[in-house]
Design a protein around this motif. Structure first.
Motif, mmCIF file in Angstrom:
data_model
loop_
_atom_site.group_PDB
_atom_site.id
_atom_site.type_symbol
_atom_site.label_atom_id
_atom_site.label_comp_id
_atom_site.label_asym_id
_atom_site.label_seq_id
_atom_site.Cartn_x
_atom_site.Cartn_y
_atom_site.Cartn_z
ATOM 1 N N VAL A 127 6.067 -3.805 -18.747
ATOM 2 C CA VAL A 127 5.964 -4.164 -17.338
ATOM 3 C C VAL A 127 6.037 -5.504 -16.393
ATOM 4 C CG1 VAL A 127 4.112 -2.987 -16.365
ATOM 5 C CG2 VAL A 127 3.713 -2.243 -18.045
ATOM 6 N N MET A 128 6.715 -5.281 -15.862
ATOM 7 C CA MET A 128 6.918 -6.413 -14.890
ATOM 8 C C MET A 128 6.199 -6.927 -13.713
ATOM 9 S SD MET A 128 9.681 -5.454 -16.950
ATOM 10 C CE MET A 128 11.102 -5.746 -17.799
ATOM 11 N N GLN A 129 5.942 -5.752 -12.966
ATOM 12 C CA GLN A 129 4.954 -5.374 -12.083
ATOM 13 C C GLN A 129 3.972 -4.213 -11.867
ATOM 14 O OE1 GLN A 129 5.499 -7.672 -9.618
ATOM 15 N NE2 GLN A 129 7.325 -8.239 -10.001
ATOM 16 N N ARG A 130 2.900 -5.306 -11.924
ATOM 17 C CA ARG A 130 1.466 -3.971 -11.427
ATOM 18 C C ARG A 130 1.208 -3.295 -10.272
ATOM 19 N NH1 ARG A 130 0.014 -3.177 -16.613
ATOM 20 N NH2 ARG A 130 0.270 -4.555 -18.886
ATOM 21 N N ASN A 131 1.878 -3.995 -9.396
ATOM 22 C CA ASN A 131 1.405 -3.455 -7.611
ATOM 23 C C ASN A 131 2.883 -3.918 -7.438
ATOM 24 O OD1 ASN A 131 -1.290 -3.772 -7.893
ATOM 25 N ND2 ASN A 131 -0.873 -6.223 -8.663
ATOM 26 N N ILE A 132 3.220 -2.839 -6.198
ATOM 27 C CA ILE A 132 4.248 -3.086 -5.035
ATOM 28 C C ILE A 132 3.449 -3.287 -4.166
ATOM 29 C CG2 ILE A 132 5.862 -1.315 -3.584
ATOM 30 C CD1 ILE A 132 5.757 0.020 -7.045
ATOM 31 N N PRO A 133 3.576 -4.342 -2.909
ATOM 32 C CA PRO A 133 3.440 -4.093 -1.541
ATOM 33 C C PRO A 133 4.313 -3.255 -0.625
ATOM 34 C CG PRO A 133 4.742 -6.100 -2.296
ATOM 35 C CD PRO A 133 5.023 -5.473 -3.393
ATOM 36 N N VAL A 134 3.585 -2.364 -0.002
ATOM 37 C CA VAL A 134 4.363 -1.716 1.060
ATOM 38 C C VAL A 134 3.681 -1.571 2.470
ATOM 39 C CG1 VAL A 134 4.549 -0.067 -1.040
ATOM 40 C CG2 VAL A 134 2.072 0.507 0.930
ATOM 41 N N THR A 135 4.774 -0.503 3.056
ATOM 42 C CA THR A 135 3.374 -0.685 4.796
ATOM 43 C C THR A 135 3.687 1.185 4.443
ATOM 44 O OG1 THR A 135 5.626 -0.476 5.197
ATOM 45 C CG2 THR A 135 5.005 -2.149 5.267
ATOM 46 N N CYS A 136 2.077 1.612 4.904
ATOM 47 C CA CYS A 136 1.717 2.386 5.688
ATOM 48 C C CYS A 136 0.982 2.630 6.326
ATOM 49 C CB CYS A 136 1.338 3.038 4.243
ATOM 50 S SG CYS A 136 -0.272 2.448 3.697
ATOM 51 N N THR A 137 0.925 4.076 7.172
ATOM 52 C CA THR A 137 -1.002 4.409 7.726
ATOM 53 C C THR A 137 -1.987 4.855 7.153
ATOM 54 O OG1 THR A 137 -0.128 6.242 8.055
ATOM 55 C CG2 THR A 137 0.477 4.987 8.986
ATOM 56 N N PRO A 138 -2.875 4.560 7.591
ATOM 57 C CA PRO A 138 -4.606 5.510 6.962
ATOM 58 C C PRO A 138 -3.759 6.584 6.613
ATOM 59 C CG PRO A 138 -4.736 3.455 8.679
ATOM 60 C CD PRO A 138 -3.440 3.789 8.110
ATOM 61 N N ALA A 139 -3.290 7.142 7.881
ATOM 62 C CA ALA A 139 -3.295 8.945 7.156
ATOM 63 C C ALA A 139 -2.162 8.864 5.777
ATOM 64 C CB ALA A 139 -2.311 9.468 8.143
ATOM 65 N N THR A 140 -1.479 8.160 5.466
ATOM 66 C CA THR A 140 -0.561 8.522 4.423
ATOM 67 C C THR A 140 -0.990 7.331 3.570
ATOM 68 O OG1 THR A 140 1.131 6.672 5.671
ATOM 69 C CG2 THR A 140 1.128 9.538 5.689
ATOM 70 N N LEU A 141 -1.808 6.674 3.244
ATOM 71 C CA LEU A 141 -2.498 5.329 2.192
ATOM 72 C C LEU A 141 -2.502 6.344 0.863
ATOM 73 C CD1 LEU A 141 -2.940 2.276 1.429
ATOM 74 C CD2 LEU A 141 -5.645 2.641 2.251
ATOM 75 N N PRO A 142 -1.897 5.842 -0.517
ATOM 76 C CA PRO A 142 -2.131 6.774 -1.152
ATOM 77 C C PRO A 142 -2.850 5.439 -2.135
ATOM 78 C CG PRO A 142 0.259 4.850 -1.110
ATOM 79 C CD PRO A 142 -0.818 5.077 -0.230
ATOM 80 N N ALA A 143 -3.324 6.134 -3.244
ATOM 81 C CA ALA A 143 -3.888 5.346 -4.473
ATOM 82 C C ALA A 143 -3.560 4.426 -4.945
ATOM 83 C CB ALA A 143 -5.386 6.174 -5.214
ATOM 84 N N ALA A 144 -2.230 5.180 -4.698
ATOM 85 C CA ALA A 144 -1.294 3.922 -5.846
ATOM 86 C C ALA A 144 -0.194 4.778 -6.356
ATOM 87 C CB ALA A 144 -1.694 4.285 -7.678
ATOM 88 N N ILE A 145 1.252 4.157 -6.457
ATOM 89 C CA ILE A 145 2.448 4.567 -6.782
ATOM 90 C C ILE A 145 2.362 4.980 -7.757
ATOM 91 C CG2 ILE A 145 5.042 4.368 -6.414
ATOM 92 C CD1 ILE A 145 3.578 3.845 -4.309
ATOM 93 N N GLU A 146 2.074 6.577 -8.421
ATOM 94 C CA GLU A 146 3.107 7.149 -9.954
ATOM 95 C C GLU A 146 4.376 7.734 -10.226
ATOM 96 O OE1 GLU A 146 -0.249 10.738 -9.999
ATOM 97 O OE2 GLU A 146 -2.189 9.133 -10.169
ATOM 98 N N ILE A 147 4.594 6.909 -11.673
ATOM 99 C CA ILE A 147 5.483 6.738 -11.882
ATOM 100 C C ILE A 147 5.857 7.768 -13.176
ATOM 101 C CG2 ILE A 147 8.421 6.433 -13.301
ATOM 102 C CD1 ILE A 147 7.567 4.261 -10.928
ATOM 103 N N ASP A 148 6.013 8.869 -13.889
ATOM 104 C CA ASP A 148 6.087 9.811 -15.284
ATOM 105 C C ASP A 148 6.891 8.613 -16.041
ATOM 106 O OD1 ASP A 148 6.130 11.389 -16.811
ATOM 107 O OD2 ASP A 148 7.422 13.027 -16.033
#
Length: 208
Positions: A127-148
């Motif tokens: 794992v190279m990155q454990r966090n991802i900088p994003v832009t969003c709104t409170p209405a679309t804020l995710p708890a995490a970016i999930e990858i299978d």
């Protein structure tokens, strides 16, 4: 949009001595501010606040802040969170008032799910990155970016631009850096090296 209700008490005095008195009373000093919002000094119980900040959304948790003896509530996100360097107890927090459609720049954790096909046969997940900088709104804020991870074979991985993001969420990056990769099993790697060496020997024999 998942929110946590927090009740705060107004405070009218500031300063180090006042802050110490507030903490001795079992509360911590805080501030509510935001664009078009008159800044308010308040005090808040750190226990429910700490519980919320250790929850699914972490420090990206949205709050509905209500002031004791006042009507209404304010949608806000915690900013400038100060903690004790040793005990890690909360010492101060700022609540930034937002609207459901307010653009936000946040860092969201990367959540990798399952076990990859490559790992099942001896490969290793790097794992190279454990966090991802994003832009969003409170209405679309995710708890995490999930990858299978399950379909990834040895030698495969994913870059930030290849990941799937929820609607209304966009990654912020200057280049398409690697998020993770699955290494090939050791025996498979050795076979590749041996095959390459044999090919070199064969080539040298043909030249002779």
């Amino acid at each position: 949009m998942e929110t946590v209700n927090i009740s705060v008490r107004p405070r009218y005095l500031a300063g180090t001595d006042i802050a110490k008195k507030i903490r001795r009373a079992g509360l911590i000093p805080a501030v509510i501010y935001g664009k078009g919002f008159e800044s308010r000094s308040v005090a808040v119980d750190p226990k429910p606040l700490t519980k919320a900040l250790n929850g699914n959304f972490g420090r990206n948790q949205l709050f509905r802040v209500s002031v004791v003896s006042e009507e209404g509530e304010h949608l806000a996100i915690a900013r400038q969170i100060a903690t004790h360097p040793v005990t890690r107890k909360l010492l101060h927090v700022d609540f930034f008032v937002v609207q459901p459609d307010t653009p936000l720049a946040l860092t969201v954790p990367l959540r990798l799910l399952g076990r990859s096909a490559g790992q099942k046969i001896g490969g290793r997940l790097n794992v190279m990155q454990r966090n991802i900088p994003v832009t969003c709104t409170p209405a679309t804020l995710p708890a995490a970016i999930e990858i299978d991870l399950t379909p990834f074979e040895g030698g495969q991985g994913m870059t930030v631009d290849e990941a799937h993001y929820p609607e209304g969420v966009k990654p912020v990056y200057r280049k398409a850096y690697r998020l993770f990769e699955v290494s090939r099993p050791k025996l498979e790697t050795e076979d590749v090296v041996e095959t390459a060496a044999e090919d070199d020997d064969a080539a040298e024999g043909a030249e002779a």
